[in-house]
Design a protein around this motif. Structure first.
Motif, PDB file in Angstrom:
ATOM      1  N   SER A 196      -2.909  57.139  37.411  1.00 51.08           N
ATOM      2  CA  SER A 196      -3.668  57.335  38.469  1.00 51.08           C
ATOM      3  C   SER A 196      -4.893  57.662  38.276  1.00 51.08           C
ATOM      4  CB  SER A 196      -2.784  58.284  39.364  1.00 51.08           C
ATOM      5  OG  SER A 196      -2.678  59.605  38.968  1.00 51.08           O
TER       6      SER A 196
ATOM      7  N   ILE B 247       4.354  56.834  37.543  1.00 47.74           N
ATOM      8  CA  ILE B 247       3.004  57.152  38.071  1.00 47.74           C
ATOM      9  C   ILE B 247       2.689  58.436  37.701  1.00 47.74           C
ATOM     10  CG2 ILE B 247       1.203  56.982  39.878  1.00 47.74           C
ATOM     11  CD1 ILE B 247       3.453  55.220  41.317  1.00 47.74           C
TER      12      ILE B 247
ATOM     13  N   ALA C 228       9.091  53.327  41.989  1.00 51.65           N
ATOM     14  CA  ALA C 228       8.006  53.800  41.456  1.00 51.65           C
ATOM     15  C   ALA C 228       8.640  55.319  41.663  1.00 51.65           C
ATOM     16  CB  ALA C 228       6.791  53.591  41.888  1.00 51.65           C
TER      17      ALA C 228
ATOM     18  N   LEU D   6       0.734  48.657  41.948  1.00 49.68           N
ATOM     19  CA  LEU D   6       2.111  48.424  42.534  1.00 49.68           C
ATOM     20  C   LEU D   6       2.169  47.098  43.024  1.00 49.68           C
ATOM     21  CD1 LEU D   6       3.187  51.684  44.252  1.00 49.68           C
ATOM     22  CD2 LEU D   6       3.862  50.941  42.038  1.00 49.68           C
TER      23      LEU D   6
ATOM     24  N   LEU E 190       6.471  58.915  41.304  1.00 43.43           N
ATOM     25  CA  LEU E 190       5.265  59.666  41.282  1.00 43.43           C
ATOM     26  C   LEU E 190       5.395  60.996  40.835  1.00 43.43           C
ATOM     27  CD1 LEU E 190       2.067  59.651  42.081  1.00 43.43           C
ATOM     28  CD2 LEU E 190       2.995  60.452  44.289  1.00 43.43           C
TER      29      LEU E 190
ATOM     30  N   THR F  37      -0.001  55.862  47.476  1.00 43.84           N
ATOM     31  CA  THR F  37       0.925  54.508  47.012  1.00 43.84           C
ATOM     32  C   THR F  37       1.298  53.766  48.277  1.00 43.84           C
ATOM     33  OG1 THR F  37       2.882  56.137  47.605  1.00 43.84           O
ATOM     34  CG2 THR F  37       1.913  56.350  45.367  1.00 43.84           C
TER      35      THR F  37
ATOM     36  N   VAL G 242       9.137  54.243  46.651  1.00 49.94           N
ATOM     37  CA  VAL G 242       8.236  55.214  45.984  1.00 49.94           C
ATOM     38  C   VAL G 242       8.837  56.494  46.028  1.00 49.94           C
ATOM     39  CG1 VAL G 242       6.046  56.561  45.332  1.00 49.94           C
ATOM     40  CG2 VAL G 242       6.024  53.875  46.019  1.00 49.94           C
TER      41      VAL G 242
ATOM     42  N   LEU H  16       8.672  55.189  51.032  1.00 52.65           N
ATOM     43  CA  LEU H  16       7.895  56.273  50.559  1.00 52.65           C
ATOM     44  C   LEU H  16       8.828  57.482  50.920  1.00 52.65           C
ATOM     45  CD1 LEU H  16       5.779  58.196  48.907  1.00 52.65           C
ATOM     46  CD2 LEU H  16       4.624  58.132  50.939  1.00 52.65           C
TER      47      LEU H  16
ATOM     48  N   VAL I 227      -3.704  52.756  42.250  1.00 51.71           N
ATOM     49  CA  VAL I 227      -2.239  52.811  42.354  1.00 51.71           C
ATOM     50  C   VAL I 227      -1.680  51.710  43.204  1.00 51.71           C
ATOM     51  CG1 VAL I 227      -0.235  54.220  42.941  1.00 51.71           C
ATOM     52  CG2 VAL I 227      -2.090  55.362  41.528  1.00 51.71           C
ATOM     53  N   ALA I 228      -2.172  51.525  44.465  1.00 50.22           N
ATOM     54  CA  ALA I 228      -1.725  50.666  45.159  1.00 50.22           C
ATOM     55  C   ALA I 228      -1.735  49.502  44.880  1.00 50.22           C
ATOM     56  CB  ALA I 228      -2.245  50.896  46.763  1.00 50.22           C
TER      57      ALA I 228
END
Length: 333
Positions: free
Chosen positions: A212, A191, A166, A221, A168, A243, A230, A253, A217-218
């Motif tokens: 978003s 996102i 993903a 996913l 962001l 996220t 992410v 992340l 979002v979580a």
């Protein structure tokens, strides 16, 4: 040569005539054709340069003009780029191990040495990256920072083709991140804020889009099996934190944007899934060259707005306003 410099911390850009710089041993004089404008160009004005006056700019594209003594790997007329990491020391352990990002005494273009808001720039020979013929100088310039940051962040993330990745944000970094992720073979999720951005995200190559402002979002996913990576390109700590709950087991992340506020992470949340949060810097000249070659091969291109060098203040203000779509590039005629 014409140059745009910051005379002292806190002062505005000024246009000046300066002597073309001397080319020391092991260095190269580059005739600048284009230079991207980056948010990091605020740093010299904030007093973070090693000395003043300072010429900013670390997204440089141009041609080799003159070789300094001892330089054999380049030739005049070769199109090259110069990025943020403007040369390593080759003395410390990091450099000997090839970890140029950790070099603490190397040059930083636009901070410890003058950058590309000028008609010429001097750089160490090891700071140059060859530009493929398929890219124009205006296209290549933003890839020397925004491009290498997203490309290298993805390829160093541990994600493999087919994994869910993903991105962001769909701004100056994010619109490149989505393109790179899709062309690397990842199942790519974009996102961003607002349903109106979905079509653009899919045109860039995204397989999925999460708004978003309307979706969790979580949860979104997680419904896709969880994100293996992410890539956070925004500067909103809350959006990054949102996220984490959508990471897959051992997901990561990768933080590229720099929020003003701290990033809130629940240790219990990431321990349970063996997940991680990692920062990522830009890359070495070799990483930049890899980025340029990959972009040329796969059709990744930055979306840019151009300004002539003498309009650097206007271009900088456009970038800082957040209205640029999506990278501003100064051109020297």
């Amino acid at each position: 040569m014409r140059a745009i410099q910051i005379p002292a911390p806190g002062e505005a850009f000024e246009t000046v005539d300066r002597d073309v710089p001397h080319v020391p041993f092991g260095h190269v004089l580059v005739r600048v054709s284009a230079c991207g404008v980056c948010h990091s160009d605020t740093m010299p004005g904030a007093g973070m340069a090693s000395s003043y006056p300072r010429i900013p700019g670390h997204e440089v594209a141009g041609t080799v003009e003159t070789l300094g003594e001892g330089v054999e790997q380049w030739e005049p007329g070769r199109r090259v780029g110069v990025g943020w990491f403007g040369g390593a020391c080759f003395v410390c352990d990091a450099c000997r191990d090839g970890d140029f990002i950790s070099c603490r005494v190397g040059k930083v273009t636009g901070l410890t040495s003058d950058g590309g808001y000028a008609e010429f720039v001097v750089a160490p020979a090891d700071a140059l990256a060859a530009i493929p013929d398929a890219l124009t100088d205006e296209e290549a310039a933003p890839l020397m920072c925004a491009g290498v940051t997203t490309f290298n962040g993805l390829r160093q993330s541990g994600a493999r083709p087919g994994d869910v990745v993903a991105v962001l944000g769909l701004g100056g970094l994010g619109h490149l991140g989505v393109q790179f992720a899709a062309r690397m073979g990842f199942e790519t999720v974009a996102i961003a804020r607002g349903a109106e951005k979905e079509q653009f995200a899919r045109e860039l190559g995204a397989h999925h889009y999460i708004d978003s402002t309307a979706d969790d979002v979580a949860a979104s996913l997680t419904a896709l099996g969880g994100a293996d990576v992410v890539l956070a390109t925004v500067t909103d700590a809350g959006a990054m934190t949102a996220t984490i709950g959508g990471l897959a087991p051992r997901g990561k992340l990768v933080v590229l944007g720099v929020p003003h506020e701290p990033l809130a992470v629940n240790p219990g949340q990431i321990i349970g899934g063996s997940q991680s949060v990692a920062g990522h810097a830009s890359g070495s000249a070799k990483d930049s060259e890899d980025t340029l070659r990959f972009a040329a091969l796969t059709g990744v291109r930055p979306l840019i707005e151009t300004y002539p060098l003498e309009k650097a203040s206007d271009g900088f203000d456009r970038m800082m306003s957040g209205r640029a779509r999506f990278r501003v590039v100064l051109t020297a005629d």
